[in-house]
Design a protein around this motif. Structure first.
Motif, PDB file in Angstrom:
ATOM      1  N   PHE A 196       1.681  -1.267   0.074  1.00  0.00           N
ATOM      2  CA  PHE A 196       0.493  -0.350  -0.045  1.00  0.00           C
ATOM      3  C   PHE A 196       0.929   1.433  -0.226  1.00  0.00           C
ATOM      4  O   PHE A 196       1.660   1.433   0.885  1.00  0.00           O
ATOM      5  CB  PHE A 196      -0.667  -0.604   1.406  1.00  0.00           C
ATOM      6  N   ASP A 197       0.530   1.997  -0.537  1.00  0.00           N
ATOM      7  CA  ASP A 197       1.433   3.922  -0.953  1.00  0.00           C
ATOM      8  C   ASP A 197       0.158   5.000   0.688  1.00  0.00           C
ATOM      9  O   ASP A 197       0.697   5.881   0.243  1.00  0.00           O
ATOM     10  CB  ASP A 197       1.322   4.327  -2.160  1.00  0.00           C
ATOM     11  N   ALA A 198      -0.684   4.532   1.020  1.00  0.00           N
ATOM     12  CA  ALA A 198      -1.154   5.169   2.545  1.00  0.00           C
ATOM     13  C   ALA A 198      -2.001   4.178   3.218  1.00  0.00           C
ATOM     14  O   ALA A 198      -2.930   2.892   2.622  1.00  0.00           O
ATOM     15  CB  ALA A 198      -2.310   6.198   0.929  1.00  0.00           C
ATOM     16  N   TYR A 199      -2.201   4.792   4.346  1.00  0.00           N
ATOM     17  CA  TYR A 199      -3.410   3.639   5.010  1.00  0.00           C
ATOM     18  C   TYR A 199      -4.533   5.155   5.530  1.00  0.00           C
ATOM     19  O   TYR A 199      -4.192   6.259   6.069  1.00  0.00           O
ATOM     20  CB  TYR A 199      -2.544   3.899   6.130  1.00  0.00           C
ATOM     21  N   VAL A 200      -5.191   4.260   5.995  1.00  0.00           N
ATOM     22  CA  VAL A 200      -7.035   5.131   6.365  1.00  0.00           C
ATOM     23  C   VAL A 200      -7.466   3.971   7.691  1.00  0.00           C
ATOM     24  O   VAL A 200      -7.280   3.051   7.676  1.00  0.00           O
ATOM     25  CB  VAL A 200      -8.184   5.324   5.282  1.00  0.00           C
ATOM     26  N   ALA A 201      -7.153   4.285   8.930  1.00  0.00           N
ATOM     27  CA  ALA A 201      -7.555   4.236  10.099  1.00  0.00           C
ATOM     28  C   ALA A 201      -8.936   4.577  10.978  1.00  0.00           C
ATOM     29  O   ALA A 201      -8.938   5.508  11.418  1.00  0.00           O
ATOM     30  CB  ALA A 201      -6.303   3.959  11.151  1.00  0.00           C
ATOM     31  N   VAL A 202     -10.072   3.749  10.709  1.00  0.00           N
ATOM     32  CA  VAL A 202     -11.152   4.014  11.108  1.00  0.00           C
ATOM     33  C   VAL A 202     -11.363   3.137  12.268  1.00  0.00           C
ATOM     34  O   VAL A 202     -11.598   2.338  12.680  1.00  0.00           O
ATOM     35  CB  VAL A 202     -12.016   4.134  10.225  1.00  0.00           C
ATOM     36  N   GLY A 203     -11.720   4.194  13.663  1.00  0.00           N
ATOM     37  CA  GLY A 203     -11.311   3.577  14.791  1.00  0.00           C
ATOM     38  C   GLY A 203     -11.001   3.592  16.002  1.00  0.00           C
ATOM     39  O   GLY A 203     -10.629   5.043  15.872  1.00  0.00           O
ATOM     40  N   GLY A 204     -11.324   3.488  17.119  1.00  0.00           N
ATOM     41  CA  GLY A 204     -10.663   3.838  18.360  1.00  0.00           C
ATOM     42  C   GLY A 204      -8.872   3.279  18.061  1.00  0.00           C
ATOM     43  O   GLY A 204      -7.846   3.062  17.849  1.00  0.00           O
ATOM     44  N   GLY A 205      -8.445   3.705  19.705  1.00  0.00           N
ATOM     45  CA  GLY A 205      -6.900   3.100  19.886  1.00  0.00           C
ATOM     46  C   GLY A 205      -6.804   2.010  19.047  1.00  0.00           C
ATOM     47  O   GLY A 205      -5.642   2.004  18.599  1.00  0.00           O
ATOM     48  N   SER A 206      -7.721   0.598  19.122  1.00  0.00           N
ATOM     49  CA  SER A 206      -6.759   0.068  18.865  1.00  0.00           C
ATOM     50  C   SER A 206      -5.949  -0.488  17.228  1.00  0.00           C
ATOM     51  O   SER A 206      -5.299  -0.639  16.690  1.00  0.00           O
ATOM     52  CB  SER A 206      -7.690  -1.766  18.949  1.00  0.00           C
ATOM     53  N   THR A 207      -7.025   0.292  16.837  1.00  0.00           N
ATOM     54  CA  THR A 207      -7.037   0.647  15.053  1.00  0.00           C
ATOM     55  C   THR A 207      -6.178   1.227  14.672  1.00  0.00           C
ATOM     56  O   THR A 207      -5.470   0.711  14.008  1.00  0.00           O
ATOM     57  CB  THR A 207      -8.691   0.343  14.515  1.00  0.00           C
ATOM     58  N   MET A 208      -6.233   2.348  15.873  1.00  0.00           N
ATOM     59  CA  MET A 208      -4.824   3.212  15.038  1.00  0.00           C
ATOM     60  C   MET A 208      -3.974   2.735  15.483  1.00  0.00           C
ATOM     61  O   MET A 208      -2.812   2.865  14.533  1.00  0.00           O
ATOM     62  CB  MET A 208      -5.763   5.001  15.712  1.00  0.00           C
ATOM     63  N   ASP A 209      -3.861   2.016  16.448  1.00  0.00           N
ATOM     64  CA  ASP A 209      -2.213   1.391  16.947  1.00  0.00           C
ATOM     65  C   ASP A 209      -2.238   0.240  15.969  1.00  0.00           C
ATOM     66  O   ASP A 209      -0.398   0.520  15.580  1.00  0.00           O
ATOM     67  CB  ASP A 209      -1.909   0.889  18.089  1.00  0.00           C
TER      68      ASP A 209
END
Length: 476
Positions: free
Chosen positions: A140-153
């Motif tokens: 991947f050349d980019a990421y999107v994290a949709v969620g709480g701390g667990s997802t972002m981490d």
């Protein structure tokens, strides 16, 4: 965005005298309790030969706030030139509006993407590695994290190790559990869309997980892994059940309290020989102080309302902002004993399953594991910088007009107990399945957390930690 200070006077500021310069100067010259640490340092002093640090650095993700701002994520990725995007979330959220809004924006803007929805609530090294493997295969050349701390981490970790595919997992994990190597390679852009009001992970270069082999929480801490952009959309908070709001809010509460009462940055050791080794968690500093106190005031005013009324958009929006504010504060100052002691509380969980969490495994939510020790911790730490503990107690509703310095710990602890009681929090560690027989294991799990426990304003022995866990067995 970074800001560095070596304690210069206003006429010698090492950065343009704009908004950040004004904040720094205002905090340094103010003598009110909020800024009562002494931060002065002779201009131009060389770090060579010093045992403690002489500078602090502010590193924060770009933040965009607004109701409905998630619909802009596709345009952001298009502006970045992204061609192949990974969207990370968990299975529960994958069926809810925040993820759908994000995916609709990606589709509308012609962004090719793949969804990874196997994020574990309270991630482990195994769940991190599963996401890392997905990221490596996806190129991947980019990421999107949709969620709480667990997802972002989880997304931060996936981005890191996909960008350094030959690294061993423990290379970047905090010492002493891992090697704690600095991150020197460039990472891909990561856009974080927080759906809870607690971790502040959209602003920080920290990723926390359970290391199952030792049954303790640890993490990765580097400014290099912080998101490129955080889209803080208060509409996402309306789907959160009351207990999730409460536990997320307790994390904000402790982020603010711990970063504000942490050891000052110029008392932290060792002094780094190279700025790349200056830790993200540096100790309290004038700019983090501003964010921490402001976040604490918001928590005091809005958290109970946000928990009790899911339709109170004002309260839930303000708690969403408080999470970000506290994240800016603790992301650069750090946390200390509440968080250090929370990691074994979460990692050694037996059968406890928190209300309103749709998970298939025992779970002590992070915010709950942090706040249960808070009355004991701040009673213990208040003999150092009692004025800050008294100020926090006042913000939470205490009358401190006739208070003495020795009253600081008990007064703050009493306000915290009252706050938790009014929100129906479990009555201490005993209520979530622990007993005195578990204290040695809890202490053992806290000892490796030196990255945060050393930021406590008061040093602690193993006997001190045992006494703190025992005091936290029952709150009321």
């Amino acid at each position: 965005m970074t800001l560095e200070s070596s304690g210069s006077t206003l006429g010698q500021l090492p950065f343009p005298c704009g908004f950040w310069g004004f904040l720094w100067y205002s905090a340094c010259r103010c003598q009110c309790p909020t800024h009562s640490h002494t931060y002065s340092q002779a201009p131009g002093l060389s770090p060579s030969g010093r045992t403690t640090d002489y500078a602090f650095e502010m590193a924060v993700s770009n933040i965009r706030y607004g109701a409905g701002v998630t619909k802009e994520v596709g345009m952001d990725l298009q502006n970045m030139g992204a061609k192949n995007v990974c969207l990370m979330t968990d299975k529960n959220l994958s069926r809810l509006p925040p993820v759908q809004v994000a995916m609709d924006s990606l589709v509308k803007n012609g962004i090719h993407f793949q969804v990874y929805d196997n994020v574990r609530v309270e991630p482990t090294d195994a769940s991190f590695m599963d996401a890392i493997e997905f990221a490596k295969k996806g190129a991947f050349d980019a990421y999107v994290a949709v969620g709480g701390g667990s997802t972002m981490d989880t997304c931060k970790a996936a981005n890191l190790y996909a960008s350094s595919p030959n690294s061993d997992f423990l290379d970047y994990v905090n010492a002493p559990i891992g090697k704690g190597k600095p991150v020197c390679m460039p990472l891909k852009p990561l856009i974080a869309v927080p759906t809870t009001s607690g971790t502040g992970s959209e602003t920080t270069g920290v990723a926390i997980f359970d290391y199952e082999h030792l049954k303790v929480k640890t993490g990765i801490a580097s400014r290099a892994i912080k998101p490129t952009l955080g889209l803080v959309d208060p509409l996402h908070t309306l789907h959160m059940p009351g207990q999730v709001v409460a536990n997320s809010g307790f994390d904000v509460l402790c982020h603010a309290l711990e970063s504000y009462t942490a050891i000052p940055y110029h008392m932290r050791s060792p002094c780094p020989s190279n700025p790349i080794t200056r830790p993200a968690y540096q100790g309290s500093n004038p700019i983090s102080d501003l964010w921490a106190v402001h976040a604490l005031r918001i928590v005091a005013k809005y958290l109970k309302r946000a928990v009790r009324n899911p339709d109170d958009i004002e309260a839930r929006s303000n708690m969403h902002l408080a999470s970000t504010f506290a994240g800016i504060g603790f992301g650069n100052a750090g946390v200390h004993l509440c968080h250090g002691m929370s990691y074994p509380i979460s990692g050694l969980v037996k059968t406890y399953k928190a209300k309103d969490y749709d998970v298939d495994h025992p779970l002590v939510p992070h915010g709950l594991s942090v706040v249960l020790t808070s009355p004991a911790v701040f009673t213990f730490t208040a003999q150092m910088f009692p004025e800050r503990h008294l100020e926090a107690a006042e913000i939470l509703g205490a009358d401190i007009r006739s208070a003495r310095t020795q009253d600081a710990g008990p007064m703050l602890a009493d306000r915290l107990r009252k706050f938790l009681f009014e929100l129906d929090v479990d009555d201490g560690l005993a209520a979530i399945g622990y007993s005195k027989a578990d204290i040695p294991a809890l202490v053992k799990g806290t000892l490796p957390q030196e990255r945060v426990t050393k930021l406590a304003p008061r040093p602690q022995s193993e006997e001190d930690l045992s006494a703190l866990f025992e005091a936290a067995m029952k709150l009321y």
